[in-house]
Motif scaffolding. Structure first.
Motif, PDB file in Angstrom:
ATOM      1  N   LEU A 158      29.827  79.315  60.874  1.00 41.14           N
ATOM      2  CA  LEU A 158      28.727  79.522  61.802  1.00 41.14           C
ATOM      3  C   LEU A 158      28.584  80.741  63.206  1.00 41.14           C
ATOM      4  N   THR A 159      29.510  81.547  62.941  1.00 43.38           N
ATOM      5  CA  THR A 159      29.041  83.334  63.499  1.00 43.38           C
ATOM      6  C   THR A 159      28.339  83.629  62.731  1.00 43.38           C
ATOM      7  N   ILE A 160      28.324  83.595  61.548  1.00 45.30           N
ATOM      8  CA  ILE A 160      26.692  84.263  60.530  1.00 45.30           C
ATOM      9  C   ILE A 160      26.098  83.691  61.140  1.00 45.30           C
ATOM     10  N   LEU A 161      25.745  82.265  61.181  1.00 43.05           N
ATOM     11  CA  LEU A 161      24.400  81.613  61.923  1.00 43.05           C
ATOM     12  C   LEU A 161      23.930  82.471  63.772  1.00 43.05           C
ATOM     13  N   SER A 162      24.859  83.152  64.013  1.00 43.41           N
ATOM     14  CA  SER A 162      24.741  83.078  65.722  1.00 43.41           C
ATOM     15  C   SER A 162      24.009  84.280  65.371  1.00 43.41           C
ATOM     16  N   ALA A 163      23.863  85.353  64.303  1.00 40.28           N
ATOM     17  CA  ALA A 163      23.583  86.542  64.599  1.00 40.28           C
ATOM     18  C   ALA A 163      22.341  86.536  64.779  1.00 40.28           C
ATOM     19  N   PHE A 164      21.728  85.300  64.439  1.00 43.27           N
ATOM     20  CA  PHE A 164      20.442  84.864  63.656  1.00 43.27           C
ATOM     21  C   PHE A 164      19.902  84.681  65.401  1.00 43.27           C
TER      22      PHE A 164
END
Length: 205
Positions: free
Chosen positions: A13-19
């Motif tokens: 979810l942290t990776i997705l938040s980077a977008f």
């Protein structure tokens, strides 16, 4: 609660938040900088996210948001209201023109059919919701297909990069005729009360 946390899920979810920013594509190094994760960790997590189409990896190795978040977002109430508002207009457009009317969404070099109304004839452009195709630019998401033509008009009164389209056999559908039908449909939509459009674009209080 701490015992309810799943570290791998939170990292994904942290990776997705980077977008969630103005930048549309990231290199692995840029994602490592944005998340603070090692590249080896990122590769494992990105592999799973890519399999479920939450991210997509381009031929240049850069990552961008996939289609899965968009599909889930359509379950959001304003999106469902938008579709309920537009489907009758598409039905009327298909009936009046005798051709295929559709709602198209364009994004990052691709287009997708979201809604469609098919004419009552066997010789037609058989578009289906969920069908995707590559486009050179999001300023014109028209599909190129053998023996046919698609004409698109931007839907400026709704959120997102949405277009109304009319498509059919090239020998039967002339561009100027398609544009005239689309103009009538757009005029009908703009005459809807502003309050109705606002209810579609915003979450109810």
């Amino acid at each position: 609660m701490a015992q309810d946390r799943v570290e791998a899920v939170e990292r994904a979810l942290t990776i997705l938040s980077a977008f969630d920013c103005s930048q549309e594509q990231f290199t692995l190094a840029e994602l490592a900088s944005a998340t603070g994760y090692y590249k080896s960790t990122l590769l494992r997590l990105l592999g799973s996210l890519e399999r479920f189409d939450y991210v997509q990896r381009g031929s240049d190795g850069r990552y961008r948001m996939g289609r899965a978040p968009l599909r889930l977002a359509r379950r959001h109430l304003p999106s469902r209201q938008l579709e309920a508002w537009l489907q009758p207009v598409l039905d009327a457009l298909a009936a009046a023109s005798g051709e295929t009317a559709a709602l198209i969404e364009a994004d990052a070099g691709s287009a997708e059919c979201r809604l469609v109304a098919l004419p009552d004839t066997t010789l037609r452009h058989d578009l289906r919701p969920g069908l995707e195709w590559h486009v050179a630019a999001s300023t014109d998401p028209a599909m190129e297909f053998t023996g046919g033509i698609m004409v698109c008009r931007h839907l400026t009164i709704s959120p997102g990069n949405l277009w109304l389209s009319l498509s059919g056999p090239g020998g039967r559908l002339a561009r100027h005729v398609a544009e005239a039908h689309l103009e009538v449909a757009l005029s009908e939509l703009t005459q809807r009360p502003a309050g109705e459009r606002g209810n579609i674009a915003e979450e109810p209080a």
